[in-house]
Design a protein around this motif. Structure first.
Motif, PDB file in Angstrom:
ATOM      1  N   PRO A  79      -5.195   6.170   0.031  1.00  0.00           N
ATOM      2  CA  PRO A  79      -4.268   5.034  -0.073  1.00  0.00           C
ATOM      3  C   PRO A  79      -4.469   4.255  -1.378  1.00  0.00           C
ATOM      4  O   PRO A  79      -5.600   4.078  -1.826  1.00  0.00           O
ATOM      5  N   VAL A  80      -3.362   3.802  -1.948  1.00  0.00           N
ATOM      6  CA  VAL A  80      -3.422   3.021  -3.184  1.00  0.00           C
ATOM      7  C   VAL A  80      -2.815   1.646  -2.930  1.00  0.00           C
ATOM      8  O   VAL A  80      -1.672   1.534  -2.469  1.00  0.00           O
ATOM      9  N   VAL A  81      -3.590   0.624  -3.200  1.00  0.00           N
ATOM     10  CA  VAL A  81      -3.081  -0.743  -3.097  1.00  0.00           C
ATOM     11  C   VAL A  81      -2.334  -1.068  -4.391  1.00  0.00           C
ATOM     12  O   VAL A  81      -2.920  -1.096  -5.462  1.00  0.00           O
ATOM     13  N   LEU A  82      -1.017  -1.294  -4.273  1.00  0.00           N
ATOM     14  CA  LEU A  82      -0.198  -1.575  -5.448  1.00  0.00           C
ATOM     15  C   LEU A  82      -0.140  -3.066  -5.750  1.00  0.00           C
ATOM     16  O   LEU A  82       0.135  -3.472  -6.872  1.00  0.00           O
ATOM     17  N   VAL A 139      -8.195  -6.204   1.438  1.00  0.00           N
ATOM     18  CA  VAL A 139      -8.552  -4.801   1.223  1.00  0.00           C
ATOM     19  C   VAL A 139      -9.602  -4.356   2.246  1.00  0.00           C
ATOM     20  O   VAL A 139      -9.565  -3.238   2.760  1.00  0.00           O
ATOM     21  N   GLU A 140     -10.526  -5.252   2.564  1.00  0.00           N
ATOM     22  CA  GLU A 140     -11.587  -4.909   3.518  1.00  0.00           C
ATOM     23  C   GLU A 140     -10.996  -4.508   4.868  1.00  0.00           C
ATOM     24  O   GLU A 140     -11.496  -3.590   5.536  1.00  0.00           O
ATOM     25  N   SER A 141      -9.921  -5.200   5.305  1.00  0.00           N
ATOM     26  CA  SER A 141      -9.306  -4.880   6.602  1.00  0.00           C
ATOM     27  C   SER A 141      -8.630  -3.520   6.549  1.00  0.00           C
ATOM     28  O   SER A 141      -8.679  -2.746   7.512  1.00  0.00           O
ATOM     29  N   LEU A 142      -7.990  -3.253   5.415  1.00  0.00           N
ATOM     30  CA  LEU A 142      -7.345  -1.943   5.235  1.00  0.00           C
ATOM     31  C   LEU A 142      -8.378  -0.834   5.307  1.00  0.00           C
ATOM     32  O   LEU A 142      -8.189   0.186   5.985  1.00  0.00           O
ATOM     33  N   GLY A 156     -10.320   3.859   5.817  1.00  0.00           N
ATOM     34  CA  GLY A 156     -11.315   4.348   4.871  1.00  0.00           C
ATOM     35  C   GLY A 156     -11.032   3.843   3.473  1.00  0.00           C
ATOM     36  O   GLY A 156     -10.178   2.981   3.284  1.00  0.00           O
ATOM     37  N   PRO A 157     -11.764   4.387   2.490  1.00  0.00           N
ATOM     38  CA  PRO A 157     -11.694   3.858   1.129  1.00  0.00           C
ATOM     39  C   PRO A 157     -10.285   3.911   0.541  1.00  0.00           C
ATOM     40  O   PRO A 157      -9.553   4.883   0.757  1.00  0.00           O
ATOM     41  N   VAL A 158      -9.924   2.862  -0.162  1.00  0.00           N
ATOM     42  CA  VAL A 158      -8.625   2.815  -0.836  1.00  0.00           C
ATOM     43  C   VAL A 158      -8.863   2.568  -2.322  1.00  0.00           C
ATOM     44  O   VAL A 158      -9.917   2.091  -2.719  1.00  0.00           O
ATOM     45  N   THR A 159      -7.878   2.932  -3.121  1.00  0.00           N
ATOM     46  CA  THR A 159      -7.920   2.633  -4.543  1.00  0.00           C
ATOM     47  C   THR A 159      -7.088   1.379  -4.785  1.00  0.00           C
ATOM     48  O   THR A 159      -5.980   1.279  -4.267  1.00  0.00           O
ATOM     49  N   VAL A 160      -7.639   0.439  -5.521  1.00  0.00           N
ATOM     50  CA  VAL A 160      -6.869  -0.764  -5.848  1.00  0.00           C
ATOM     51  C   VAL A 160      -6.344  -0.623  -7.267  1.00  0.00           C
ATOM     52  O   VAL A 160      -7.104  -0.552  -8.213  1.00  0.00           O
ATOM     53  N   ARG A 161      -5.025  -0.533  -7.361  1.00  0.00           N
ATOM     54  CA  ARG A 161      -4.437  -0.292  -8.682  1.00  0.00           C
ATOM     55  C   ARG A 161      -3.220  -1.182  -8.891  1.00  0.00           C
ATOM     56  O   ARG A 161      -2.120  -0.703  -9.076  1.00  0.00           O
ATOM     57  N   PRO A 162      -3.431  -2.484  -8.793  1.00  0.00           N
ATOM     58  CA  PRO A 162      -2.255  -3.332  -8.961  1.00  0.00           C
ATOM     59  C   PRO A 162      -1.810  -3.379 -10.418  1.00  0.00           C
ATOM     60  O   PRO A 162      -2.463  -3.992 -11.253  1.00  0.00           O
ATOM     61  N   VAL A 172       0.835  -1.201   0.000  1.00  0.00           N
ATOM     62  CA  VAL A 172       0.000   0.000   0.000  1.00  0.00           C
ATOM     63  C   VAL A 172       0.871   1.252   0.000  1.00  0.00           C
ATOM     64  O   VAL A 172       1.840   1.356   0.755  1.00  0.00           O
ATOM     65  N   ASP A 173       0.500   2.178  -0.846  1.00  0.00           N
ATOM     66  CA  ASP A 173       1.162   3.481  -0.905  1.00  0.00           C
ATOM     67  C   ASP A 173       0.218   4.506  -0.279  1.00  0.00           C
ATOM     68  O   ASP A 173      -0.859   4.776  -0.812  1.00  0.00           O
ATOM     69  N   VAL A 174       0.624   5.043   0.870  1.00  0.00           N
ATOM     70  CA  VAL A 174      -0.237   6.017   1.557  1.00  0.00           C
ATOM     71  C   VAL A 174       0.377   7.412   1.483  1.00  0.00           C
ATOM     72  O   VAL A 174       0.122   8.255   2.334  1.00  0.00           O
ATOM     73  N   ARG A 175       1.158   7.664   0.444  1.00  0.00           N
ATOM     74  CA  ARG A 175       1.773   8.988   0.343  1.00  0.00           C
ATOM     75  C   ARG A 175       0.804  10.016  -0.230  1.00  0.00           C
ATOM     76  O   ARG A 175       0.982  11.217  -0.048  1.00  0.00           O
ATOM     77  N   GLY A 176      -0.206   9.570  -0.949  1.00  0.00           N
ATOM     78  CA  GLY A 176      -1.178  10.514  -1.510  1.00  0.00           C
ATOM     79  C   GLY A 176      -2.355  10.707  -0.575  1.00  0.00           C
ATOM     80  O   GLY A 176      -2.345  10.251   0.564  1.00  0.00           O
ATOM     81  N   GLU A 177      -3.384  11.372  -1.103  1.00  0.00           N
ATOM     82  CA  GLU A 177      -4.549  11.668  -0.274  1.00  0.00           C
ATOM     83  C   GLU A 177      -5.308  10.398   0.076  1.00  0.00           C
ATOM     84  O   GLU A 177      -5.778  10.218   1.186  1.00  0.00           O
TER      85      GLU A 177
END
Ligand code: TXA
Ligand code: MG
Length: 317
Positions: free
Chosen positions: A182-185, A192-195, A200-206, A175-180
């Motif tokens: 979080p992005v799952v790489l 993802v549900e636990s994250l 809160g909501p994350v973007t999944v962008r593997p 996970v990259d949490v450097r932006g507004e």
């Protein structure tokens, strides 16, 4: 050597610039002293890993992170507090102490604290951060048993710590949490549900774009040597015949098959993830012409299982 008795000796090997394969809760890692560029170069050589694919740095304790990188962001602190030790890898700025070879020249560094006594004991005894990819040749099936490491890497590794099968069986979630937001790489053992419950909501962008990449997200990866085909959609399946193997989620398919593996007859996704790579290793060794695989439910850790299956199939698509 045994993961209980071999830790001190393995730590000395790490400190001397050697390569140590060790169990984590996800998969076996191939470790080197992350502060030693030459030692890290040996990881890339042993795995035949392209130099553009950065490594994860492993720490014994969450408290080591601030010592290594200085102050961390609140988002990193929250996730580390909540999920470390555990199967979560976070992206932080690369500190000067970590040579660029570890991060493939990126100014960011992937880091995690594994939830495994032998892994943490090894890192603590070595007294250095440990760079470690999965202990397999690049692009091939990940190792969930010490035997997989020996079969895949053999003499390229100085020491293999044997801790038996790994608990999760699938790699960490990156996970990259450097932006507004979080992005799952990379989808992985932490659902993802636990994250989302924690942050809160994350973007999944593997691996949706070329760069910057988590190349465990290359379209083709995690592949057996035997061609693998993912079946989608319901409907009766052909007989496998004498030359095809099947990997099922809950049950055996009808008809004749040369080899069948069932991931979890109870339909338990955690069990399915833990058994995934072992089942694929066995089917790969069964001498079949093709491995036919059915996906698992796309929920929880099942998303990461399907992600690995899609990438394995893409290698042969
Ligand atoms: O569970 C795991 O994460 C295992 C165990 C051994 O800890 N390790 C593992 O490492 O899966 P590896 O090298 O097989 O996969 C690491 C992934 C790669 O896809 C790599 O591209 C990505 O992490 N990665 C490393 N550094 C990165 C960075 N700075 N930014 C984005 N992705 C990064
Ligand atoms: Mg890997």
């Amino acid at each position: 050597m045994s993961a209980d008795s071999g830790v001190a000796e393995a730590a000395a090997v790490l400190r001397a610039g050697g390569l140590v394969a060790f169990p984590t809760e996800t998969v076996y890692g191939l470790g080197a002293n992350a502060l030693d560029a030459q030692a890290v170069a040996r990881i890339f050589a042993a795995k035949a890993r392209p130099s553009f694919d950065p490594l994860i740095t492993h720490l014994a304790e969450a408290a080591e992170l601030e010592k290594l990188v200085g102050t961390v962001s609140p988002a990193v602190a929250v996730l580390a507090e909540r999920f470390w030790p555990g199967p979560l890898t976070l992206i932080v700025d690369r500190p000067a102490a970590i040579p660029p070879i570890v991060t493939s020249g990126l100014e960011t560094m992937a880091v995690r604290v594994p939830d495994h006594a032998a892994a943490r004991g090894l890192i603590a005894a070595a007294g250095v951060p440990v760079a470690a990819p999965s202990a397999n040749r690049f692009g091939q099936l990940s190792p969930t048993w010490a035997e997989h490491v020996v079969a895949g890497l053999g003499a390229a590794v100085d020491v293999v710590l044997d801790g038996g099968p790994t608990r999760c069986g699938i790699e960490s979630t990156i996970v990259d949490v450097r932006g507004e937001r979080p992005v799952v790489l990379r989808l992985g053992a932490l659902p993802v549900e636990s994250l989302e419950e924690a942050v809160g909501p994350v973007t999944v962008r593997p691996g949706s774009s070329g760069q910057p990449v988590a190349p465990g997200t290359l379209a083709a990866h995690y592949a057996p040597r035997t061609p693998l085909r993912l079946v989608t959609g319901a409907g009766p399946m052909d007989d496998g015949g004498a030359r095809r193997g099947f990997l099922g989620f809950r049950s055996r398919p009808a008809g004749e098959w040369a080899a069948v593996e069932v991931l979890s007859s109870d339909g338990d996704l955690t069990e399915a993830a833990a058994r995934l790579f072992d089942a694929l290793h066995r089917l790969d060794g069964a001498g079949v012409d093709e491995i036919v695989v059915e996906p698992v439910p796309e929920v929880g850790v099942g998303r990461a299982v399907n992600d690995r299956l899609r990438r394995a199939a893409a290698t042969w698509g």
